[in-house]
Scaffold this motif. Structure first.
Motif, PDB file in Angstrom:
ATOM      1  N   SER A 111       0.830  -1.207   0.000  1.00 20.90           N
ATOM      2  CA  SER A 111       0.000   0.000   0.000  1.00 20.90           C
ATOM      3  C   SER A 111       0.864   1.257   0.000  1.00 20.90           C
ATOM      4  N   LYS A 112       1.991   1.199   0.713  1.00 19.13           N
ATOM      5  CA  LYS A 112       2.913   2.350   0.724  1.00 19.13           C
ATOM      6  C   LYS A 112       3.546   2.540  -0.657  1.00 19.13           C
ATOM      7  N   ILE A 113       3.868   1.433  -1.314  1.00 15.49           N
ATOM      8  CA  ILE A 113       4.448   1.521  -2.662  1.00 15.49           C
ATOM      9  C   ILE A 113       3.434   2.119  -3.625  1.00 15.49           C
ATOM     10  N   ILE A 114       2.188   1.657  -3.531  1.00 15.93           N
ATOM     11  CA  ILE A 114       1.118   2.169  -4.404  1.00 15.93           C
ATOM     12  C   ILE A 114       0.911   3.657  -4.181  1.00 15.93           C
ATOM     13  N   ALA A 115       0.874   4.059  -2.920  1.00 18.03           N
ATOM     14  CA  ALA A 115       0.678   5.479  -2.602  1.00 18.03           C
ATOM     15  C   ALA A 115       1.844   6.330  -3.095  1.00 18.03           C
ATOM     16  N   LYS A 116       3.029   5.741  -3.110  1.00 22.58           N
ATOM     17  CA  LYS A 116       4.211   6.482  -3.535  1.00 22.58           C
ATOM     18  C   LYS A 116       4.234   6.676  -5.054  1.00 22.58           C
ATOM     19  N   ILE A 117       3.950   5.594  -5.797  1.00 23.67           N
ATOM     20  CA  ILE A 117       4.038   5.689  -7.259  1.00 23.67           C
ATOM     21  C   ILE A 117       2.789   6.311  -7.869  1.00 23.67           C
ATOM     22  N   ASP A 118       1.685   6.299  -7.094  1.00 21.03           N
ATOM     23  CA  ASP A 118       0.438   6.882  -7.594  1.00 21.03           C
ATOM     24  C   ASP A 118      -0.240   7.662  -6.467  1.00 21.03           C
ATOM     25  N   PRO A 119       0.198   8.912  -6.234  1.00 20.69           N
ATOM     26  CA  PRO A 119      -0.361   9.720  -5.136  1.00 20.69           C
ATOM     27  C   PRO A 119      -1.851   9.985  -5.263  1.00 20.69           C
ATOM     28  N   ASN A 120      -2.398   9.871  -6.457  1.00 24.31           N
ATOM     29  CA  ASN A 120      -3.823  10.117  -6.670  1.00 24.31           C
ATOM     30  C   ASN A 120      -4.691   8.894  -6.419  1.00 24.31           C
ATOM     31  N   GLU A 121      -4.064   7.770  -6.104  1.00 30.28           N
ATOM     32  CA  GLU A 121      -4.827   6.554  -5.816  1.00 30.28           C
ATOM     33  C   GLU A 121      -5.598   6.747  -4.506  1.00 30.28           C
ATOM     34  N   LYS A 134      -4.726 -12.235  -4.321  1.00 25.96           N
ATOM     35  CA  LYS A 134      -4.462 -13.042  -5.516  1.00 25.96           C
ATOM     36  C   LYS A 134      -3.178 -13.852  -5.365  1.00 25.96           C
ATOM     37  N   VAL A 135      -2.179 -13.231  -4.736  1.00 26.93           N
ATOM     38  CA  VAL A 135      -0.928 -13.952  -4.485  1.00 26.93           C
ATOM     39  C   VAL A 135      -1.177 -15.098  -3.503  1.00 26.93           C
ATOM     40  N   ALA A 136      -1.908 -14.807  -2.434  1.00 24.94           N
ATOM     41  CA  ALA A 136      -2.160 -15.798  -1.381  1.00 24.94           C
ATOM     42  C   ALA A 136      -2.946 -16.998  -1.905  1.00 24.94           C
ATOM     43  N   GLN A 137      -3.842 -16.757  -2.863  1.00 25.60           N
ATOM     44  CA  GLN A 137      -4.653 -17.844  -3.421  1.00 25.60           C
ATOM     45  C   GLN A 137      -3.803 -18.877  -4.147  1.00 25.60           C
ATOM     46  N   ASN A 138      -2.713 -18.425  -4.751  1.00 21.17           N
ATOM     47  CA  ASN A 138      -1.877 -19.315  -5.557  1.00 21.17           C
ATOM     48  C   ASN A 138      -0.578 -19.705  -4.867  1.00 21.17           C
ATOM     49  N   ALA A 139      -0.463 -19.358  -3.586  1.00 15.84           N
ATOM     50  CA  ALA A 139       0.790 -19.619  -2.865  1.00 15.84           C
ATOM     51  C   ALA A 139       0.611 -20.721  -1.827  1.00 15.84           C
ATOM     52  N   THR A 140       1.727 -21.264  -1.410  1.00 12.96           N
ATOM     53  CA  THR A 140       1.755 -22.203  -0.299  1.00 12.96           C
ATOM     54  C   THR A 140       2.603 -21.588   0.805  1.00 12.96           C
ATOM     55  N   THR A 141       2.678 -22.268   1.928  1.00 12.52           N
ATOM     56  CA  THR A 141       3.492 -21.740   3.025  1.00 12.52           C
ATOM     57  C   THR A 141       4.966 -21.644   2.619  1.00 12.52           C
ATOM     58  N   ALA A 142       5.374 -22.461   1.660  1.00 10.34           N
ATOM     59  CA  ALA A 142       6.771 -22.450   1.222  1.00 10.34           C
ATOM     60  C   ALA A 142       7.058 -21.371   0.190  1.00 10.34           C
ATOM     61  N   THR A 143       6.017 -20.959  -0.547  1.00 13.38           N
ATOM     62  CA  THR A 143       6.246 -20.016  -1.657  1.00 13.38           C
ATOM     63  C   THR A 143       5.687 -18.626  -1.413  1.00 13.38           C
ATOM     64  N   TYR A 144       4.886 -18.447  -0.370  1.00 18.14           N
ATOM     65  CA  TYR A 144       4.191 -17.178  -0.177  1.00 18.14           C
ATOM     66  C   TYR A 144       5.139 -15.987  -0.102  1.00 18.14           C
ATOM     67  N   VAL A 145       6.129 -16.056   0.762  1.00 19.50           N
ATOM     68  CA  VAL A 145       7.028 -14.907   0.969  1.00 19.50           C
ATOM     69  C   VAL A 145       7.730 -14.537  -0.332  1.00 19.50           C
ATOM     70  N   GLN A 146       8.215 -15.530  -1.046  1.00 21.69           N
ATOM     71  CA  GLN A 146       8.922 -15.262  -2.298  1.00 21.69           C
ATOM     72  C   GLN A 146       7.999 -14.610  -3.329  1.00 21.69           C
ATOM     73  N   LEU A 147       6.775 -15.143  -3.448  1.00 20.02           N
ATOM     74  CA  LEU A 147       5.837 -14.612  -4.436  1.00 20.02           C
ATOM     75  C   LEU A 147       5.369 -13.199  -4.091  1.00 20.02           C
ATOM     76  N   VAL A 148       5.082 -12.942  -2.817  1.00 16.37           N
ATOM     77  CA  VAL A 148       4.570 -11.628  -2.441  1.00 16.37           C
ATOM     78  C   VAL A 148       5.669 -10.567  -2.525  1.00 16.37           C
ATOM     79  N   LYS A 149       6.923 -10.956  -2.233  1.00 21.28           N
ATOM     80  CA  LYS A 149       8.037 -10.017  -2.388  1.00 21.28           C
ATOM     81  C   LYS A 149       8.268  -9.691  -3.867  1.00 21.28           C
ATOM     82  N   LYS A 150       8.130 -10.712  -4.706  1.00 24.65           N
ATOM     83  CA  LYS A 150       8.274 -10.495  -6.147  1.00 24.65           C
ATOM     84  C   LYS A 150       7.199  -9.539  -6.651  1.00 24.65           C
ATOM     85  N   LYS A 151       5.966  -9.700  -6.126  1.00 26.90           N
ATOM     86  CA  LYS A 151       4.872  -8.818  -6.533  1.00 26.90           C
ATOM     87  C   LYS A 151       5.121  -7.397  -6.065  1.00 26.90           C
ATOM     88  N   ALA A 152       5.634  -7.241  -4.858  1.00 24.56           N
ATOM     89  CA  ALA A 152       5.942  -5.903  -4.334  1.00 24.56           C
ATOM     90  C   ALA A 152       7.019  -5.239  -5.187  1.00 24.56           C
TER      91      ALA A 152
END
Length: 455
Positions: A111-121, A134-152
């Motif tokens: 949310s901080k990244i979104i607010a930074k790159i798009d102040p009008n959001e 959406k990330v959580a739906q397709n992730a497992t306990t082993a892959t969640y952190v990696q996938l969500v960091k990649k998305k960020a």
């Protein structure tokens, strides 16, 4: 006690109050000096309502704003959807790929990244919540952190993930073609003749290619009824096979749907083919030609003669421009028995048509041994031209990837429909149409595979 509607007795002093000084009768009809003993009405608990929110004419709600709704006669203001929630709350996912605190942390980060790159959001938290969900739906306990960091990271650096439409140059395509030339060992497995075979003298007794009846070569032009199915055998379901020509089920009792006046044949093996008309390498036929095209799509048409299954037509298309570079009719060596018009598209051969070697010589004007030949089931075309060539791209071998085998291959018609959305071979065969379809199938997969590797 009975009440008089007009309150008449209220003007008379209560007798009980006169005698005893008080009256404890509930809802007494008489008048009282002091009313402190009358039961007090219960006070309704209501929330404070803004005066302008009360509507005197409830059915008329057209003038209400989008964020108001009538409820029990009162129009109550709702919270606008254009504002973020006060607290971060991830959407439920079962099973949860991470602890709630971790999910809230990454929503906050995004949310901080979104607010930074798009102040009008207006709703960065809501947007981050949806992305994390959406990330959580397709992730497992082993892959969640990696996938969500990649998305960020993707959110923070969108320019690195923006898909670009590549402008393909001839050089780009040529480089991609070089990587897709089928190795000689693979060509051999798929029935290609890769070196000149030893000649074998053909037997005089032949088997009809259409009805499997045995006949002698010298009797071929005698009128004899040949009953057959011109189509191929195809799979209808798990236990049923049908003929593609008439859709009849393949059984010993099924009668042929077509007939002809003559039996036909093709040479049984490479040795017989080489005995009748020798194979030649393009390194010997077309050593070097500065005007040769780098890559061409090629397709040949054949018909039945007294000398087997012979070349009738050669068509070549430039891979890069899609322009036709050669289209010639070839006069067969043997006497024509059946031009196979339904499949070859050749209805007649004129007397001024090129001889076999004249046709091959013209082909040498547009290619040399370095030219990449592209086609579908090219072993049949090369056999008809008696050419040995090492630089071949065969769509029947390559596509779909890893699915073709020496015993099973997709037809060009299937590939064109599934991957190009193009319907071909609806009437008489057209060698130009087939050449272009094979070229476009190759281009489609080159671009598709490039996109997949660049992601």
């Amino acid at each position: 006690m009975y009440q008089v509607p007009n309150g008449y007795f209220k003007r008379i002093k209560c007798p009980e109050e006169r005698r005893n000084g008080t009256c404890e009768v509930v809802n007494c009809i008489f008048g009282h000096i002091a009313n402190q003993y009358e039961p007090k009405a219960k006070r309704r608990q209501t929330s404070r309502i803004e005066p302008e929110a009360v509507q005197s004419d409830l059915p008329k709600t057209a003038h209400l704003t989008d964020d108001t709704r009538p409820l029990d006669g009162i129009v109550k203001k709702e919270k606008s959807s254009e504002h973020d929630p006060a607290y971060i709350l991830p959407k439920e996912v079962v099973p949860a790929p991470a602890q709630l605190s971790a999910r809230k942390h990454y929503i906050k980060v995004m949310s901080k990244i979104i607010a930074k790159i798009d102040p009008n959001e207006p709703t960065p938290i809501l947007r981050a919540t949806e992305i994390e969900y959406k990330v959580a739906q397709n992730a497992t306990t082993a892959t969640y952190v990696q996938l969500v960091k990649k998305k960020a990271y993707e959110l923070e650096h969108p320019e690195k993930f923006k898909r670009r439409t590549k402008e393909w140059t001839d050089s780009d395509f040529l480089e991609a073609l070089e990587q897709r030339i089928v190795p000689q060992e693979t060509l051999s497995k798929f029935g290609y003749i890769t070196s000149a075979p030893k000649p074998i003298i053909p037997s005089n007794n032949r088997i009809c290619r259409r009805c499997s009846t045995e006949f002698k070569l010298e009797d071929q032009l005698e009128s004899k009824r040949c009953f057959y199915h011109p189509g191929k055998i195809a799979k209808k379901d798990k236990n049923t096979r049908i003929y593609t020509c008439c859709c009849a089920e393949v059984t010993p009792e099924t009668d042929p749907c077509t007939s002809a006046d003559h039996h036909v044949f093709s040479w049984s093996n490479p040795g017989e083919m080489h005995f009748f008309l020798p194979f030649k390498s393009t390194e010997d036929l077309f050593p070097f030609n500065d005007k040769a095209y780098k890559a061409i799509g090629i397709d040949c048409e054949m018909g039945f003669t007294t000398q087997g299954f012979e070349l009738l037509r050669v068509t070549a298309i430039d891979f890069f421009s899609g322009k036709e570079v050669i289209d010639i009719l070839v006069k067969p060596i043997g006497e024509v028995v059946d031009l196979n018009t339904k499949f070859s598209g050749v209805a007649s051969i004129k007397d001024d048509a090129d001889s076999f070697w004249e046709g091959i010589s013209k082909l040498g004007q547009v290619m040399d041994h370095r030219t990449i030949l592209i086609g579908h089931g090219l072993e049949n075309d090369l056999n008809a031209m008696r050419i040995l060539h090492k630089r071949v791209i065969d769509t029947a071998i390559l596509y779909p990837k890893h699915k073709a085998t020496p015993k099973f291959r997709y037809s060009l018609k299937q590939l064109a429909f599934e991957y190009l959305g193009r319907v071909i071979q609806t009437g008489e065969h057209d060698s130009g149409e087939d050449s272009l379809a094979a070229i476009d199938v190759v281009k489609h997969f080159i671009k598709k595979e490039d996109e997949q590797t660049s992601r």
